[in-house]
Design a protein around this motif. Structure first.
Motif, short mmCIF file in Angstrom:
data_model
loop_
_atom_site.label_atom_id
_atom_site.label_comp_id
_atom_site.label_asym_id
_atom_site.label_seq_id
_atom_site.Cartn_x
_atom_site.Cartn_y
_atom_site.Cartn_z
N LEU C 9 0.72 -0.94 -0.37
CA LEU C 9 -0.22 0.25 0.18
C LEU C 9 0.96 1.44 0.07
O LEU C 9 0.75 2.32 -0.72
N ASN C 10 1.93 1.38 0.42
CA ASN C 10 2.79 2.40 0.78
C ASN C 10 2.97 2.66 -0.74
O ASN C 10 3.50 3.96 -1.39
N GLY C 11 4.03 1.62 -1.00
CA GLY C 11 4.63 1.27 -2.34
C GLY C 11 3.42 2.29 -3.91
O GLY C 11 3.62 3.06 -4.29
N LEU C 12 2.08 1.69 -3.70
CA LEU C 12 0.71 2.18 -4.49
C LEU C 12 0.95 3.84 -4.17
O LEU C 12 0.84 4.21 -4.55
N CYS C 13 0.77 4.07 -2.36
CA CYS C 13 0.66 5.12 -2.29
C CYS C 13 1.74 6.46 -3.18
O CYS C 13 1.69 7.52 -3.29
N TYR C 14 2.43 6.10 -3.02
CA TYR C 14 4.27 6.91 -3.16
C TYR C 14 4.12 6.60 -4.70
O TYR C 14 4.73 7.48 -5.79
N GLY C 15 3.92 5.86 -5.69
CA GLY C 15 3.73 5.10 -6.80
C GLY C 15 2.66 6.18 -7.71
O GLY C 15 3.05 7.06 -8.84
N MET C 16 2.09 6.91 -6.81
CA MET C 16 1.11 7.78 -7.29
C MET C 16 0.91 9.01 -7.81
O MET C 16 0.65 9.67 -8.10
N LEU C 17 2.11 9.35 -6.32
CA LEU C 17 2.73 10.90 -5.99
C LEU C 17 3.74 10.87 -6.88
O LEU C 17 3.53 11.54 -7.99
N LEU C 18 4.54 10.14 -7.49
CA LEU C 18 4.98 9.87 -8.66
C LEU C 18 4.94 9.79 -10.14
O LEU C 18 4.97 10.68 -11.07
N PHE C 19 3.61 9.03 -9.96
CA PHE C 19 3.30 9.49 -11.37
C PHE C 19 2.22 10.57 -11.82
O PHE C 19 2.63 10.69 -12.61
N ILE C 20 2.13 11.42 -10.83
CA ILE C 20 1.22 12.43 -11.19
C ILE C 20 2.39 13.54 -11.15
O ILE C 20 2.31 14.37 -12.18
N ILE C 21 3.85 13.06 -10.56
CA ILE C 21 5.08 14.35 -10.89
C ILE C 21 5.17 14.01 -11.95
O ILE C 21 5.43 14.47 -13.57
N SER C 22 5.52 12.78 -12.89
CA SER C 22 6.45 12.31 -13.74
C SER C 22 5.88 12.97 -14.86
O SER C 22 6.26 12.44 -15.87
N MET C 23 3.69 12.23 -14.71
CA MET C 23 3.44 12.50 -16.15
C MET C 23 3.33 13.96 -15.94
O MET C 23 3.65 14.33 -17.51
N GLY C 24 3.58 15.49 -15.56
CA GLY C 24 4.06 16.58 -15.74
C GLY C 24 5.43 16.11 -16.77
O GLY C 24 5.19 17.08 -17.97
N LEU C 25 6.25 16.06 -16.07
CA LEU C 25 7.60 15.71 -16.20
C LEU C 25 7.21 14.83 -18.37
O LEU C 25 8.45 15.61 -19.21
N THR C 26 7.09 13.69 -18.18
CA THR C 26 7.52 12.80 -19.07
C THR C 26 5.99 14.23 -20.35
O THR C 26 7.16 13.69 -21.63
N ILE C 27 5.42 14.40 -19.58
CA ILE C 27 5.14 15.75 -22.03
C ILE C 27 5.37 16.88 -21.79
O ILE C 27 5.01 17.15 -23.27
N ILE C 28 6.02 17.57 -20.98
CA ILE C 28 6.49 18.16 -21.36
C ILE C 28 8.15 18.09 -21.81
O ILE C 28 8.35 18.37 -22.74
N PHE C 29 8.46 16.95 -21.09
CA PHE C 29 9.91 16.72 -22.47
C PHE C 29 8.80 15.52 -23.31
O PHE C 29 9.58 16.24 -24.55
N GLY C 30 7.82 14.67 -23.67
CA GLY C 30 7.33 15.22 -25.20
C GLY C 30 7.41 15.52 -26.01
O GLY C 30 7.71 15.36 -26.96
N VAL C 31 6.48 17.18 -25.79
CA VAL C 31 5.82 17.45 -26.51
C VAL C 31 7.39 18.55 -26.88
O VAL C 31 7.67 19.39 -27.99
N MET C 32 8.15 19.18 -25.83
CA MET C 32 9.32 20.04 -25.98
C MET C 32 10.56 19.53 -26.06
O MET C 32 11.49 19.94 -26.22
N GLY C 33 10.67 18.06 -25.43
CA GLY C 33 12.20 17.88 -25.42
C GLY C 33 12.80 18.75 -24.96
O GLY C 33 14.02 19.01 -24.50
N VAL C 34 12.42 19.36 -23.62
CA VAL C 34 12.86 19.37 -22.11
C VAL C 34 12.58 18.85 -21.45
O VAL C 34 11.81 18.73 -20.82
N LEU C 35 13.82 17.82 -20.93
CA LEU C 35 14.23 17.18 -19.96
C LEU C 35 14.09 18.64 -18.24
O LEU C 35 15.00 19.63 -18.13
N ASN C 36 13.26 18.85 -17.75
CA ASN C 36 12.61 19.81 -16.50
C ASN C 36 13.55 19.53 -15.90
O ASN C 36 12.97 18.83 -14.54
N PHE C 37 14.90 20.48 -14.98
CA PHE C 37 14.80 20.00 -13.94
C PHE C 37 14.40 20.57 -12.39
O PHE C 37 14.76 20.27 -11.88
#
Lengths: 322, 254, 285
Positions: C9-37
């Protein structure tokens, strides 16, 4: 004319590095020692980035390996300075050869991520292997070893003595890197940066050449790390953390990655900024960021790179006028 | 017959997923001639080049170069065996000088790539050779220019120069005149003919421009939808009804 | 057995937070090619804003809307003012610029809210614990673990059923094509940066009651998010989801199963995936 100006600037710079500390207090000498060491670290990083086109985000691994090897050798085996530094260099080089073997299989962003991954593996290794590395406390409490030059032994305890030693070592390795980058090998590296695929079609095994470059860069980073551990009287996990890997990246781009000494100038700017800003405020990172951003936007070739291209343009104008 | 052939390809196929870019192609390239590989867009010419030079591994088939099987060898190995190539899109070292572009290939050819501690400037022989190549290309006065500042036609010449510097036995040019103005094309054609006469290297080129093909090729191979449609002398190809059909008539008369 | 379940459960909870963050990161990278530090810093900013706003505007729930909006606006502003001059230049400059933004945000947060750590209560509805197999588990963590798939569903709907979403997806697949078919690229980039940093801010708000809010929280999570998007495949949305769950579980189960290696596990995962599948699990070759 630009060439002449460059030679004069270089000579003046080296003269300054040798003469100024004789008349300076301990604090500026310490600061300068750190600058010189980080200049070498940044230059070694740039062999990969500026010359080979590989952005490493794990270069601190080799800086750290050098540092830990140095601290352990000095603490447990009482080696004197030069042998200890030589062994540390080889340890870092070996680490780079092993890690590089995997990382050079990928390029661009994937290379950056792989180096980040392997770098952080080294970080966790030194962080967890408490019996050897002292965990998060690191290794402390050793004496700076003697410089044994056969005919005479020198103590490097005073900041001045250590500075001159570090300066000579860093200059020697800078010369080593300069030699490499201006050799046929260096030309192949630069060609790979421009167009790796094309290089394979002229009969070069690009993975092998990348691997050699990676190992050499690790070797030199190990020297810088070894010196830093002696300077800091400590080898700690921060030396290996990814935020340490970010430093040479920052310095190199700040100074200019396409000019040989660019990263060294970047190191100087970085430390001077830190030094002057922290006199006024604790939060110097915000200012570093605020300075970094316009430099990135307005100095596309880094500070030194942009200065040189201004110089060229000025010269071009003179040539036309005259 | 065998000794007259420099490159021999047997039953070569290359599939991307289910799509066959090249299907069961068998052909020979004779030594000491200029051979052209033609075909409409998407016929598989560039893929064919990429498979022969080792960028892609073939799905099936054999490639024999100078009596030695090279099927599936990576580019750096085929290059070292004497297979030089140029690219359809300009593929040179843009931020390096023109001289350095040629020098890199010379360093590779002469096996000096791992020389770390001797300055490049100390290699007089390499510099002289680079100068000769640039002279041949008519680019000697641009040697110190950064390659990206060259005109398009000159960049394409540098491309050829890089390939020539590898002392190839067979040089494969992928559309050497692509995107060129008529003047640039004429210059390139003269250059290829000049290099051929001077060096005797076997040329194997793909080309779009039929005028170019018929004016320089001794032998023509026609690729159509990934398969070899015809091969023969320019005259035979010109009069081949299947070729004419594939090209919808017309353009072969150019 | 219970610890295993709790850790999952902890893993899933942390994973879901990570998912929301990573989603933003991956959209920005996918569209703009920018790896947003700076992505982790936008996440951190979301958490701080929530901390600061929640007592003023009544409640966590309003903060969950307002804070991400503010973060997204700041993101959009930095895209227009800072990143835009850099398009067409070497990728390393964009990386360095976002690194500069990271430095600024990290110290700005320290200046405003001090260098210490803060904690925050979960909203009243979600306070307390529930019994699970004889032990207890915080309701709020459960809520996050369940919210993740819901957000994933909403995002899926957005990307597959709405015009804007489809456009972003098309652009993420092939940037040149996007401009060729007449998508207004500068506007799209700003919108994407807004959206990506909005998601980071939202993850920050959701994380505020869960994890300590402090100046280092962004630096720690950004590396994890990098790992997620690389493991999943840069620019791949499904990849971000699967990658986040894998990384969440690996970290949580690592604590229990191989505690000595726990810190190294994410990096080992990253290296293994990259060596075996160079473009990540769902990346295109």
């Amino acid at each position: 004319m630009v060439r002449g100006a460059r030679t004069i600037a270089l000579a003046a710079g080296i003269l300054f590095l040798f003469v100024y500390p004789r008349f300076a207090g301990a604090f500026p000498v310490l600061l300068l020692t750190e600058i010189v060491i980080f200049a070498l670290f940044a230059l070694s990083f740039n062999l990969l980035f500026g010359y080979t086109g590989l952005l490493s985000f794990g270069h601190a691994a080799f800086f750290g390996l050098g540092g830990y090897a140095m601290a352990l050798l000095v603490q447990h085996y009482q080696l004197s300075m030069i042998p200890a530094l030589a062994v540390s260099m080889l340890v870092a080089g070996l680490g780079a050869a092993i890690i590089g073997f995997f990382c050079i299989r990928r390029d661009e962003i994937y290379f950056a991520m792989l180096t980040l991954g392997f770098g952080m593996m080294v970080f966790t290794l030194v962080h967890q292997w408490r019996s050897l590395t002292g965990g998060s406390d690191g290794i402390t409490g050793f004496e700076v070893p003697l410089l044994d030059l056969v005919v005479k032994k020198f103590s490097l305890f005073s900041p001045w003595a250590f500075y001159y030693f570090a300066l000579v070592v860093c200059l020697l390795f800078t010369l080593f890197l300069w030699r490499i980058t201006h050799s046929p090998f260096g030309l192949i590296l630069r060609s790979m940066r421009e167009n790796a695929e094309r290089v394979s079609f002229i009969g070069i095994d690009i993975k092998f050449y990348r691997w050699i470059a990676f190992t050499l860069a690790g070797l030199v980073a190990g020297v810088a790390g070894g010196l830093f551990a002696m300077y800091d009287r400590m080898a700690s996990p921060t030396m290996v953390h990814w935020t340490m890997s970010a430093k040479p990246v920052l310095m190199a781009i700040l100074g200019g990655t396409r000019v040989f000494l660019g990263p060294a100038l970047g190191a100087l700017i970085f430390y001077l900024l830190e030094h002057f800003i922290t006199q006024y405020t604790q939060s110097w990172m915000i200012f570093l960021g605020a300075i970094l951003v316009p430099i990135v936007i307005f100095f596309p070739q880094g500070v030194l790179g942009t200065l040189i291209s201004w110089g060229r343009r000025l010269k071009g104008r003179e040539d036309h006028g005259g | 017959m065998e000794d007259r052939t420099i490159l021999s390809v047997e039953n070569l196929s290359k599939a991307f997923g289910k799509f066959y870019a090249i299907k069961d192609v068998t052909l020979q390239v004779p030594k000491g001639e200029i051979t052209a590989l033609i075909g409409p867009n998407g016929a598989g010419k560039t893929t064919f080049y990429n498979v022969v030079t080792g960028k892609y591994k073939p799905t099936t088939g054999r490639i024999v170069f100078e009596g030695r099987e090279i099927t599936g060898l990576p580019p750096h190995k085929t290059a070292r065996l004497g297979l030089g190539r140029s690219f359809q899109i300009t593929n040179i070292f843009l931020e390096n000088t023109v001289e350095e572009n040629i020098l890199a290939a010379l360093v590779a050819y002469h096996g000096r790539g791992l020389s770390l501690f001797r300055g490049l400037n100390a290699y007089r022989d390499l510099k002289e050779e680079a100068h000769e190549i640039l002279e041949m290309l008519g680019l000697a006065d641009r040697a110190r220019e950064v390659a990206k500042n060259l005109a398009y036609g000159d960049k394409r010449l540098v491309e050829i120069g890089i390939a020539m510097a590898g002392h190839p036995k067979l040089i494969m040019l992928d559309e050497p005149t692509a995107g060129m103005t008529p003047e640039e094309t004429d210059r390139m054609v003269a250059m290829i003919q000049g290099l051929f006469q001077e060096t005797g290297i076997t040329f194997f080129l793909t080309e779009h421009d039929m005028k170019v093909v018929f004016s320089i090729a001794h032998r023509i191979l026609v690729l159509h939808q990934g398969s070899l449609l015809a091969q023969g002398s320019p005259e035979e190809i010109r009069n081949n009804p299947r070729v004419r059909e594939a090209y919808l008539g017309g353009s072969l008369d150019a | 057995m219970e610890t295993l379940l709790i850790n999952i459960l902890n893993g899933l909870c942390y994973g879901m937070l990570l998912f929301i963050i990573s989603m933003g990161l991956t959209i920005i990278f996918g569209v703009m090619g920018v790896l947003n530090f700076a992505h982790g810093s936008f996440y951190m900013l979301g958490a701080y804003l929530c901390l600061w706003l929640a007592p003023h505007i009544p409640g966590f729930w309003l903060a969950l809307v307002v804070a991400p909006l503010l973060v997204g606006l700041l993101g959009a502003l930095s895209e227009v003012a800072l990143l835009r001059p850099l398009y067409g230049r070497d990728v390393s400059f964009q990386l360095l610029l976002t690194f500069g933004v990271l430095l600024i945000l990290d110290d700005a947060v320290k200046l405003i809210w001090g260098p210490g750590y803060h904690s925050m209560e979960a909203p009243r509805v979600l306070a307390g614990t529930v019994p699970i197999l004889g032990s207890t588990y915080p309701v709020y963590s459960l809520f996050i673990a369940l919210l993740g798939p819901i957000i994933a569903g909403v995002l899926w709907f957005f990307f597959h059923r709405t015009a804007w979403g489809k456009m972003i997806r098309a652009a993420a697949m092939d940037r040149e094509m996007a401009s060729a078919i007449g998508i207004n690229v500068p506007l799209l980039f700003t919108a994407v940066f807004f959206f990506g940093t909005f998601l980071a801010g939202m993850a920050g708000v959701l994380a505020a009651p869960l994890r300590a809010v402090g100046p280092a929280m962004g630096d720690n999570i950004i590396i994890a998010a990098f790992i997620v998007v690389v493991v999943g495949g840069l620019g791949s949305f499904l990849g971000a989801f699967v990658g986040a769950i894998i990384l969440g579980l690996v970290e949580a189960l690592g604590v229990q199963l191989v505690p000595q290696l726990q810190m190294a596990l994410p990096y080992i995962l990253l290296a293994l995936i990259l060596l075996v599948r160079p473009r990540g699990l769902f990346g295109r070759e």
